[in-house]
Write a protein that holds these residues in place. Structure first.
Motif, mmCIF file in Angstrom:
data_model
loop_
_atom_site.group_PDB
_atom_site.id
_atom_site.type_symbol
_atom_site.label_atom_id
_atom_site.label_comp_id
_atom_site.label_asym_id
_atom_site.label_seq_id
_atom_site.Cartn_x
_atom_site.Cartn_y
_atom_site.Cartn_z
ATOM 1 N N ALA A 15 0.829 -1.206 0.000
ATOM 2 C CA ALA A 15 0.000 0.000 0.000
ATOM 3 C C ALA A 15 0.862 1.254 0.000
ATOM 4 O O ALA A 15 0.577 2.226 -0.722
ATOM 5 N N LEU A 16 1.918 1.276 0.807
ATOM 6 C CA LEU A 16 2.820 2.426 0.825
ATOM 7 C C LEU A 16 3.425 2.661 -0.557
ATOM 8 O O LEU A 16 3.438 3.792 -1.063
ATOM 9 N N LYS A 17 3.914 1.597 -1.171
ATOM 10 C CA LYS A 17 4.531 1.732 -2.489
ATOM 11 C C LYS A 17 3.512 2.175 -3.535
ATOM 12 O O LYS A 17 3.828 2.995 -4.412
ATOM 13 N N ALA A 18 2.287 1.666 -3.446
ATOM 14 C CA ALA A 18 1.255 2.038 -4.419
ATOM 15 C C ALA A 18 0.880 3.508 -4.285
ATOM 16 O O ALA A 18 0.711 4.210 -5.291
ATOM 17 N N ALA A 22 1.530 6.310 -7.178
ATOM 18 C CA ALA A 22 0.372 7.001 -7.750
ATOM 19 C C ALA A 22 0.501 8.515 -7.690
ATOM 20 O O ALA A 22 -0.356 9.235 -8.213
ATOM 21 N N GLY A 23 1.556 9.006 -7.045
ATOM 22 C CA GLY A 23 1.802 10.439 -7.018
ATOM 23 C C GLY A 23 1.256 11.164 -5.811
ATOM 24 O O GLY A 23 1.332 12.402 -5.753
ATOM 25 N N ALA A 170 -2.687 -8.198 0.974
ATOM 26 C CA ALA A 170 -1.854 -6.991 0.908
ATOM 27 C C ALA A 170 -1.982 -6.332 -0.461
ATOM 28 O O ALA A 170 -2.067 -5.095 -0.565
ATOM 29 N N ALA A 171 -1.994 -7.141 -1.514
ATOM 30 C CA ALA A 171 -2.140 -6.596 -2.873
ATOM 31 C C ALA A 171 -3.524 -5.985 -3.066
ATOM 32 O O ALA A 171 -3.666 -4.909 -3.668
ATOM 33 N N ILE A 172 -4.561 -6.654 -2.564
ATOM 34 C CA ILE A 172 -5.918 -6.121 -2.674
ATOM 35 C C ILE A 172 -6.038 -4.807 -1.915
ATOM 36 O O ILE A 172 -6.635 -3.834 -2.391
ATOM 37 N N GLY A 173 -5.453 -4.761 -0.714
ATOM 38 C CA GLY A 173 -5.513 -3.541 0.079
ATOM 39 C C GLY A 173 -4.877 -2.361 -0.622
ATOM 40 O O GLY A 173 -5.400 -1.232 -0.577
ATOM 41 N N LEU A 178 -6.157 2.991 -3.233
ATOM 42 C CA LEU A 178 -6.046 3.915 -4.366
ATOM 43 C C LEU A 178 -7.420 4.251 -4.921
ATOM 44 O O LEU A 178 -7.702 5.408 -5.271
ATOM 45 N N ARG A 179 -8.279 3.247 -5.002
ATOM 46 C CA ARG A 179 -9.627 3.476 -5.540
ATOM 47 C C ARG A 179 -10.447 4.381 -4.623
ATOM 48 O O ARG A 179 -11.197 5.250 -5.098
#
Length: 301
Positions: A15-18, A22-23, A170-173, A178-179
């Motif tokens: 989540a942190l990396k995403a 995402a900016g 973790a990937a879903i979170g 982001l959504r």
């Protein structure tokens, strides 16, 4: 948005990396302070701490925040749109929950209101749930009681382990948060029906009670490895069971039924597949038994 990110273990890193990719502007990353780890007990930063440093982000690792007025003021001074929380490990006081413009959003690894609390991933496998998921929740003072913003689900298969489910959630979170930030939805209060709690795990949870049925013990092995692990006592040692599966067989609970390490349970039997002695490496059962035999007829502790 201008965010704070609050998390500590591996679960929070995607989540942190995403959010960073995402900016979103991450003003600060909060995580648990470094802890002694490994044989040398060297002070080691948590996974989120390491990930934040690699991304060039400011890290704050207070030992406690609940009654620290100076920390509350520093948090408010960031002028945040929101704080994203994922397995942070500290209880946030109302002053911090209220500071961001949009409040604090929690990435919780269950389909709320089922499995509120500290160990929802393990609890879902232990209970034999067919599905798990992630809920993005608006945080409030209660334990995982806040209104829900978005959910994502994932099936739990008959051989799913905690590491596998952990990584999927973790990937879903990371995707869901982001959504939510891109298109906020109206919060939905959690229903009163269906509330369950996943208590914090302890070492005692890993004891294999052979009086239980084989299916329950199989779920325990899949749920509680790598921590706290599952184990039984024999010949003065605590033997760790890293993998197992239900198998045909019957007998007094705890009795070794054959030379393939099939153990009688309260109902059915459990075949041990991967084992480990203290201070030794993990081994497939066949290799393990050559150095530490479990003879048929032996009754395990």
């Amino acid at each position: 948005m201008r965010l704070a990110f609050m998390g500590s273990p591996d679960f929070a890193v995607p989540a942190l990396k995403a959010l960073h990719a995402a900016g979103h502007e991450i003003a600060a990353v909060y995580c648990q302070p470094p802890r002694p780890a490994g044989r040398g007990q060297k002070e080691t930063p948590c996974p989120v701490h390491k990930a934040a440093l690699a991304l060039g982000l400011e890290v704050r690792a207070p030992a406690r925040v609940r009654k620290d007025a100076a920390e509350h003021a520093a948090f408010a001074a960031f002028g945040l749109d929101a704080a994203i929380v994922a397995a942070y490990g500290l209880i946030l006081p109302q002053a911090m929950l209220d500071a961001p413009r949009l409040g604090c959003l929690n990435i919780h690894a269950s389909l709320l209101p089922r499995w509120r609390g500290a160990a929802p991933i393990q609890a879902a496998i232990l209970a034999g749930d067919a599905t798990s998921g992630v809920t993005i929740m608006q945080m409030e003072a209660g334990l995982d009681t806040g209104p829900m913003l978005l959910k994502g689900t994932v099936p739990i298969g008959p051989r799913t382990t905690t590491p596998e489910l952990h990584d999927a959630l973790a990937a879903i979170g990371a995707d869901l948060i982001l959504r939510v930030l891109a298109a906020p939805s109206a919060p939905l209060p959690q229903p009163e029906a269906g509330v369950t709690y996943a208590a914090k795990l302890t070492k005692a949870d890993g004891v294999l009670d052979w009086a239980q049925d084989a299916a329950a013990l199989d779920r325990r092995v899949r749920a509680l490895n790598p921590w706290p692990g599952t184990f039984f006592g024999h010949a003065g040692e605590q033997v760790r069971v890293l993998a197992a599966e239900p198998a045909p067989g019957a007998g007094p609970p705890g009795t070794v039924l054959d030379e393939a390490a099939t153990i009688a349970c309260g109902s059915g039997a459990l075949r041990l597949l991967r084992l480990q002695r203290p201070s030794r490496g993990p081994l497939p059962a066949a290799d393990f038994l050559r150095g530490f035999p479990l003879l048929p007829g032996t009754v395990l502790g």
